[in-house]
Design a protein around this motif. Structure first.
Motif, short mmCIF file in Angstrom:
data_model
loop_
_atom_site.label_atom_id
_atom_site.label_comp_id
_atom_site.label_asym_id
_atom_site.label_seq_id
_atom_site.Cartn_x
_atom_site.Cartn_y
_atom_site.Cartn_z
N ALA A 73 -37.27 35.27 -45.46
CA ALA A 73 -37.71 33.98 -46.02
C ALA A 73 -36.76 33.57 -47.14
N ALA A 74 -36.34 34.58 -47.98
CA ALA A 74 -35.41 34.27 -49.08
C ALA A 74 -34.09 33.77 -48.52
N LYS A 75 -33.64 34.41 -47.38
CA LYS A 75 -32.37 34.00 -46.79
C LYS A 75 -32.47 32.57 -46.26
N THR A 76 -33.62 32.27 -45.64
CA THR A 76 -33.78 30.92 -45.11
C THR A 76 -33.78 29.90 -46.25
N ARG A 77 -34.54 30.25 -47.33
CA ARG A 77 -34.58 29.33 -48.48
C ARG A 77 -33.16 29.14 -49.02
N TYR A 78 -32.41 30.25 -49.04
CA TYR A 78 -31.06 30.23 -49.57
C TYR A 78 -30.15 29.33 -48.72
N LEU A 79 -30.28 29.48 -47.39
CA LEU A 79 -29.43 28.67 -46.51
C LEU A 79 -29.74 27.19 -46.67
N VAL A 80 -31.04 26.88 -46.80
CA VAL A 80 -31.43 25.48 -46.99
C VAL A 80 -30.82 24.98 -48.30
N ALA A 81 -30.96 25.83 -49.36
CA ALA A 81 -30.44 25.42 -50.67
C ALA A 81 -28.93 25.26 -50.64
N ILE A 130 -24.10 21.96 -50.72
CA ILE A 130 -22.77 21.67 -50.19
C ILE A 130 -22.69 20.24 -49.66
N ARG A 131 -23.84 19.76 -49.16
CA ARG A 131 -23.78 18.50 -48.43
C ARG A 131 -23.36 17.32 -49.31
N SER A 132 -23.90 17.21 -50.53
CA SER A 132 -23.57 15.99 -51.28
C SER A 132 -22.09 15.91 -51.65
N PRO A 133 -21.46 16.98 -52.17
CA PRO A 133 -20.01 16.83 -52.41
C PRO A 133 -19.21 16.65 -51.13
N LEU A 134 -19.64 17.32 -50.04
CA LEU A 134 -18.89 17.16 -48.79
C LEU A 134 -18.99 15.72 -48.29
N HIS A 142 -16.82 21.48 -56.99
CA HIS A 142 -18.23 21.85 -56.87
C HIS A 142 -18.42 22.85 -55.73
N VAL A 143 -17.82 22.54 -54.57
CA VAL A 143 -17.97 23.44 -53.42
C VAL A 143 -17.29 24.78 -53.73
N THR A 144 -16.12 24.70 -54.37
CA THR A 144 -15.41 25.94 -54.71
C THR A 144 -16.27 26.83 -55.59
N GLY A 175 -29.83 23.56 -58.28
CA GLY A 175 -29.54 24.98 -58.48
C GLY A 175 -29.87 25.72 -57.20
N ILE A 176 -29.26 26.91 -57.06
CA ILE A 176 -29.54 27.67 -55.84
C ILE A 176 -30.05 29.06 -56.17
#
Ligand code: ADP
Length: 518
Positions: A71-79, A84-88, A119-121, A256-257
């Motif tokens: 569940a933590a990994k899923t939350r992490y991937l979503v986060a 990443i999405r907004s700067p990309l 930001h992505v870096t 934050g992530i």
């Protein structure tokens, strides 16, 4: 009957009685043995049952732990994907505009693309940091750090962010601080930045205070705030990767992530320290960093600069850049020539070795991946031709190729990961060539106590700005800020502050900044 007959009968009877008694005793022994066996079997059954129960409970715990980790990994991937999405999106959008030859100023596009890439870096760096620390491959530096200047710089930097949210940021030194300490500057800075940025991020009213005490080589740094606080049951959990506080509804509103504190604690521990926290929900939190920061015996000449570097003392040095990417060569030339380095550039490994024979460099900045040859081979050839006096700095975008170097056996002296922070690169060049930098005594431009004022003439822009900040429309905000700056020159200071917040994608602080003006 013979006279012996009664005796014989008596003996026979005695034998029969003894036999019967023996039989009886054997029967009793047998029954006892059977009973003991039954008891043993019952005990073994009970033991087996208990072991089974324990295994079952353990399996259940392992399953729950695996589910929680999942569940933590899923939350992490979503986060992560959200982060990443907004700067990309910004990079993607600007790249398309440039392709269409839109009348978009390249400086504006370059600025947004650079900040988005940063930001992505940072995000990727954070993830790599955790994996490097956990796998034990993180190499620590032993820098000589100007502690008071480092703290001043950080406080100046965050005072700005705090002021933009209407918060105070106080800085207290309890007693005296040493002028220099020896530690890994980048990592110490990273720890303090994480603690200070959290203090501001999780505080809506009041402010934060940084207090430092230094006794017997030990620094005690407290970062206290009057923010939302942390529930008692979350106090340990928040140091785990990807875990965010239980005031999740509230935390979710704040970017934050959940990696910052994990990195902070891991770094503090490998630097010989510890981070602890105490907090009260609704009243605030206090993070404490306790760390050994030994004073160096002497302050060497080439300490990292705190102002802007304009040159260096002593004879002119020659630097050879070997990189197949012309853009990278141009960046290096623009960085190094104004500081009075003699710069030569080659686009390939063999060409670089040949050029080195002609220009006799003091230091080579060497890319690893070039068509036709590997940077490692080039380093070996350079080392064989010039010996140890030539400093070889490897620059690579591939962190998996990391080799620390500088141990007297490797062909290279140090390995830096691309993209390289230019200040860090200058520090490295200074260290490698033992340079004494000449620097202006400038402070960071962010040194200001209260937000820059917005004059009344700026009022017509505020409504639109608030609207686009709410939508997260970065391009429109940038355009509006540019118009505001052009039409109302007195707003330049405030526009600069807002651009910095936009550059950090801190739209929430930007929204607050706009709320705090009439
Ligand atoms: P992030 O801020 O990205 O969520 P961190 O690892 O830095 O990640 O922090 C983990 C969590 O700890 C945060 O989500 C927040 O709930 C809590 N936290 C950290 N610092 C503070 C603070 N100063 N005040 C209140 N909560 C905090």
């Amino acid at each position: 009957m013979t006279p012996d007959a009664p005796l014989a009968i008596g003996a026979a009877a005695a034998i029969i009685v003894a036999g019967l008694a023996a039989l009886l005793a054997a029967g009793i022994r047998h029954r006892r043995a059977v009973r003991r066996k039954d008891v043993r079997q019952a005990e073994m059954l009970a033991l087996a049952h208990a072991a089974h129960e324990a295994t079952h409970a353990e399996l259940l715990r392992a399953k729950e732990a695996a589910e929680a980790a999942n569940a933590a990994k899923t939350r992490y991937l979503v986060a992560v994907s959200h982060e990443i999405r907004s700067p990309l999106n910004a990079i993607y959008g600007y790249a398309q505009l440039l392709e269409r030859d839109d009348a978009i100023p390249p400086i504006e596009a370059g600025g947004v693309i650079r900040r988005s890439a940063e930001h992505v870096t940072n995000l990727v760096e954070g993830l790599l940091d955790i994996s490097r620390i956990e796998s034990g491959v993180l190499k620590l530096r032993q820098d000589v750090v100007r502690l008071p200047a480092l703290l001043d710089q950080l406080v100046d930097m965050f005072r700005m962010q705090a002021a933009a949210k209407g918060l105070s940021l106080d800085y207290k030194v309890d007693g005296a601080l040493p002028a220099f300490v020896r530690t890994d500057e980048k990592r110490l800075r990273q720890i303090l930045i994480n603690l200070l940025s959290n203090a501001i991020k999780y505080t809506d009213a009041g402010g934060a205070t940084l207090t430092i005490r230094y006794r017997s080589q030990m620094a005690l740094v407290d970062v206290a705030d009057t923010g939302i606080g942390i529930a008692a049951e979350d106090l340990e959990r928040i140091f785990e990767p990807f875990e965010r506080g239980g005031a999740a509804a509230d935390s979710a509103m704040r970017p934050g992530i959940g990696l910052g504190l994990s990195i902070t604690r891991l770094l503090a521990r490998i630097l010989g320290g510890e981070v602890t926290v105490s907090s009260e929900v609704g009243r605030g939190s206090r993070f404490r960093l306790q760390m050994l920061l030994p004073e160096p015996m002497t302050a060497p000449a080439g300490v990292p600069h705190c102002g802007r570097v304009t040159g260096y003392d002593g004879a002119r040095r020659t630097i050879l850049v070997i990189d197949d990417n012309p853009a990278q060569q141009i960046v290096m030339e623009h960085l190094l020539r104004p500081l009075d380095f003699q710069v030569f550039a080659a686009t390939g490994g063999y060409e670089g070795v040949a050029l080195a024979r002609r220009c006799n460099p003091d230091l080579v900045l060497l890319d690893l991946q070039m068509p036709g040859c590997s940077g490692w081979d080039v380093a070996a050839q350079l080392r064989a031709a010039f010996g140890r006096s030539l400093r070889i700095v490897i620059l690579s975008a591939n962190a998996h190729e990391f080799r620390a170097g500088g141990d007297g056996r490797s062909d290279h002296d140090i390995f830096l990961s691309k993209p390289v922070d230019l200040d860090a690169l200058l520090d490295t060049i200074g260290d490698q060539l033992d340079l004494s930098w000449i620097a202006t005594e400038e402070r960071a431009p962010a040194a200001c106590e209260t937000p820059a004022p917005l004059p009344p003439a700026a009022a017509p822009y505020l409504q639109s700005l608030r609207h686009h900040v709410k939508l997260g429309h970065v391009r429109a905000i940038e355009t509006l800020l540019a118009e505001l700056e052009a039409d109302v020159p007195a707003s330049a200071g405030a526009v600069g502050e807002m651009r910095r917040l936009l550059g950090d994608f801190d739209l929430r602080s930007l929204a607050r900044r706009l709320e705090h003006v009439d």
